[in-house]
Design a protein around this motif. Structure first.
Motif, PDB file in Angstrom:
ATOM      1  N   GLY A  82      40.646  44.967  41.941  1.00 26.42           N
ATOM      2  CA  GLY A  82      41.570  45.966  42.214  1.00 26.42           C
ATOM      3  C   GLY A  82      42.657  45.268  43.518  1.00 26.42           C
ATOM      4  O   GLY A  82      43.413  46.369  43.680  1.00 26.42           O
ATOM      5  N   GLY A  83      42.698  44.347  43.791  1.00 28.26           N
ATOM      6  CA  GLY A  83      43.658  43.605  44.839  1.00 28.26           C
ATOM      7  C   GLY A  83      44.948  43.344  43.788  1.00 28.26           C
ATOM      8  O   GLY A  83      45.142  43.518  42.597  1.00 28.26           O
ATOM      9  N   ALA A  84      45.872  42.970  44.581  1.00 28.36           N
ATOM     10  CA  ALA A  84      47.106  42.760  44.206  1.00 28.36           C
ATOM     11  C   ALA A  84      47.362  41.198  43.665  1.00 28.36           C
ATOM     12  O   ALA A  84      47.017  40.313  44.215  1.00 28.36           O
ATOM     13  CB  ALA A  84      48.226  43.184  45.228  1.00 28.36           C
ATOM     14  N   LEU A  85      48.244  41.163  42.403  1.00 35.25           N
ATOM     15  CA  LEU A  85      48.818  40.114  41.985  1.00 35.25           C
ATOM     16  C   LEU A  85      50.372  40.239  42.231  1.00 35.25           C
ATOM     17  O   LEU A  85      51.027  41.123  41.768  1.00 35.25           O
ATOM     18  CB  LEU A  85      48.613  39.667  40.451  1.00 35.25           C
ATOM     19  N   ILE A  86      50.851  39.155  43.252  1.00 28.98           N
ATOM     20  CA  ILE A  86      52.373  39.721  43.349  1.00 28.98           C
ATOM     21  C   ILE A  86      53.114  38.526  43.143  1.00 28.98           C
ATOM     22  O   ILE A  86      52.557  37.240  42.858  1.00 28.98           O
ATOM     23  CB  ILE A  86      52.408  39.898  44.871  1.00 28.98           C
ATOM     24  N   ASP A  87      54.566  38.767  42.928  1.00 33.35           N
ATOM     25  CA  ASP A  87      55.512  37.579  42.695  1.00 33.35           C
ATOM     26  C   ASP A  87      55.937  36.978  43.976  1.00 33.35           C
ATOM     27  O   ASP A  87      55.727  37.665  45.307  1.00 33.35           O
ATOM     28  CB  ASP A  87      56.528  38.041  41.665  1.00 33.35           C
ATOM     29  N   VAL A  88      57.200  36.195  44.037  1.00 42.25           N
ATOM     30  CA  VAL A  88      57.487  35.481  45.014  1.00 42.25           C
ATOM     31  C   VAL A  88      58.400  36.321  45.856  1.00 42.25           C
ATOM     32  O   VAL A  88      59.001  36.017  46.948  1.00 42.25           O
ATOM     33  CB  VAL A  88      58.207  34.311  44.792  1.00 42.25           C
ATOM     34  N   ASP A  89      58.682  37.718  45.204  1.00 40.06           N
ATOM     35  CA  ASP A  89      59.843  38.567  45.885  1.00 40.06           C
ATOM     36  C   ASP A  89      58.652  39.501  46.552  1.00 40.06           C
ATOM     37  O   ASP A  89      59.221  40.494  47.472  1.00 40.06           O
ATOM     38  CB  ASP A  89      60.521  39.279  45.229  1.00 40.06           C
ATOM     39  N   GLY A  90      57.414  39.587  46.768  1.00 37.20           N
ATOM     40  CA  GLY A  90      56.581  40.502  47.190  1.00 37.20           C
ATOM     41  C   GLY A  90      56.315  41.568  46.535  1.00 37.20           C
ATOM     42  O   GLY A  90      56.053  42.517  47.154  1.00 37.20           O
ATOM     43  N   ARG A  91      56.495  41.666  45.184  1.00 40.95           N
ATOM     44  CA  ARG A  91      56.498  43.016  44.484  1.00 40.95           C
ATOM     45  C   ARG A  91      55.394  42.945  43.562  1.00 40.95           C
ATOM     46  O   ARG A  91      54.564  41.656  43.166  1.00 40.95           O
ATOM     47  CB  ARG A  91      57.632  42.904  43.551  1.00 40.95           C
TER      48      ARG A  91
END
Length: 469
Positions: free
Chosen positions: A216-225
């Motif tokens: 349920g947690g976040a996988l984000i890119d280097v732009d924080g999205r």
């Protein structure tokens, strides 16, 4: 010096210069800025929008049968009244992502499944109660809403279709309940379809460490999205082995938007059956390699037939995005939502063609007429609904029946449970009488019969048995 010699000398000098430039790129960081390169600014920006999810449910435990026996109760000096069933609280933990300032949170359905109470802990250590807004088992996603009014930090969605293998990603969650944790890695693969977590087999694979509790947690890119919701791991030990899977953000957005609008998740209905291709099939169809989704059957008057598709066609792309198999096709259509149209690219007899597919919800051709069967028949305790394209799509039914009574639940301890009925069974025929509707089943179940000859569909196969009355 000849002109040829000068040209050779120039080429040699260029090679030496290029090699020196490459060598200069591979040096130890010497500046303070290079040494202090860090993901910390991104983590500070996004971590307030990632929460820890705590779900609990009360489970009633059955007493030992000896405790209901008066003799044993007197022998052990207990009162004559049988003891009330004991209960205990089961707890599960996971993670979630706030995607709307009003407190809308995305998490995995398996994190909050059957929960009586759900709380979240924010990064500032506040613990807040939540209500469950939507549960979608088919995508393994659930939507929560924080009960306390306020404006909360959020993560913006990225276009997960723009991801490429090798992109750097960060996983943020609550592994093993130790608290918010950040791990880094890269996108290891895209469009993984053999994970077995949900009906929509299309996952981002990453080597960023994901452990139990990260769900349920976040996988984000280097732009924080937000590029995905961490969902599953491949592990032989229970811990991270560098193979983690996330639900792409484009599918997460569809579920979140449905919850915000107050409705259920509506998915486009194509009205056709598909099959993956192997090497032999691909060769027989004149393809250079196995790819696409082979049309095997169409629903008369359905969107696929109206678009001009026919059995034997191979769908290879949706709106310009490649389709490798039926799972990828389902995912591509699911992310488009209902309304409008999608362009399909397909192959017919080796020639490429295009078709415009209407993105419409599956119709409820007959009322679902949900019923719970009672009485003394072997079917008592079944909860059933009428099959229709809408029910088939909603419940993920994958059988061949187009009509009949689909079992959605079997009451514990009931006659039906004792016989062995299961959710997902479709009652097709009883004593040579076709079961076309739930009303027909209820009428047949009222009969007093010594033997019941029953035909059901289970897992795509017709199962026949004789049951005593």
């Amino acid at each position: 010096m000849s002109q040829l010699y000068r040209a050779a000398l120039a080429v040699f000098a260029a090679v030496i210069a290029f090699s020196a430039a490459v060598a200069q790129e591979r040096v130890v960081p010497r500046t303070e800025e290079a040494i202090r390169y860090s993901f910390a600014p991104i983590v500070k920006q996004v971590s307030p929008a990632v929460v820890n999810v705590y779900a609990s449910r009360t489970v009633r435990q059955r007493n030992s049968p000896f405790m209901d026996d008066p003799f044993f109760r007197r022998f052990f000096g207990l009162d004559d009244a049988p003891a009330a069933p004991r209960s205990r609280v089961q707890q599960s933990l996971g993670s979630g992502v706030i995607v709307d300032p009003s407190g809308i949170i995305v998490t995995n359905n398996h994190v909050i499944e059957n929960a009586d109470e759900v709380k979240v802990a924010l990064s500032d250590r506040r613990e807040l109660e939540c209500e469950i807004v939507l549960k979608d088992e088919r995508t393994d996603l659930a939507i929560l809403r924080i009960k306390e009014k306020g404006t909360y930090p959020t993560l913006a969605f990225a276009d997960s279709d723009a991801l490429e293998v090798g992109d750097i990603v960060l996983a943020i969650g609550n592994p093993f309940g130790v608290g918010q944790t950040v791990t880094s890695g890269i996108v290891s693969a895209l469009a993984r379809t053999q994970v077995g977590v949900s009906d929509y087999q299309f996952f981002i694979q990453t080597d960023a460490a994901i452990n139990p509790g990260n769900s349920g947690g976040a996988l984000i890119d280097v732009d924080g999205r937000l590029v995905g919701i961490n969902t599953a791991i491949y592990s032989r030990s229970g811990g991270s082995m560098g193979i983690g899977f996330a639900i792409p953000a484009n599918l997460v957005r569809v579920v979140a938007d449905a919850a915000k609008s107050g409705g259920a998740v509506k998915r486009p209905w194509i009205g056709a059956d598909f099959q993956a291709l192997n090497g032999e099939l691909a060769e027989g169809l004149g393809l250079d390699r196995p790819r696409g989704a082979l049309v095997t059957a169409l629903v008369p008057g359905g969107p696929a037939e109206r678009a001009g598709l026919a059995a034997g066609d191979v769908v290879v792309a949706v709106d310009g995005l490649d389709v490798d198999d039926p799972n990828a096709l389902n995912y591509r259509l699911a992310t488009r939502g209902v309304g409008g149209a999608a362009e399909l690219r397909y192959l017919r007899k080796g020639r490429e063609r295009t078709a415009t597919l209407a993105l419409e919800a599956a119709p409820e051709t007959v009322p679902r007429d949900e019923r719970t069967i009672d009485g003394g028949s072997p079917f008592a305790g079944l909860t059933v609904v009428n099959l229709s394209p809408a029910v088939t799509e909603e419940l993920g039914y994958r059988g061949r029946q187009t009509s009949g009574a689909l079992v959605t639940a079997v009451a514990d301890g009931s006659n039906a449970a004792d016989v062995g009925f299961r959710p997902g069974d479709v009652l097709v025929e009883i004593n040579r009488q076709p079961v076309e509707t739930t009303a027909a089943l209820a009428q047949i179940a009222r009969q007093r019969i010594g033997l019941w000859r029953v035909s059901i569909e289970r897992g795509g196969r017709i199962v026949r048995s004789v049951i005593g009355g």
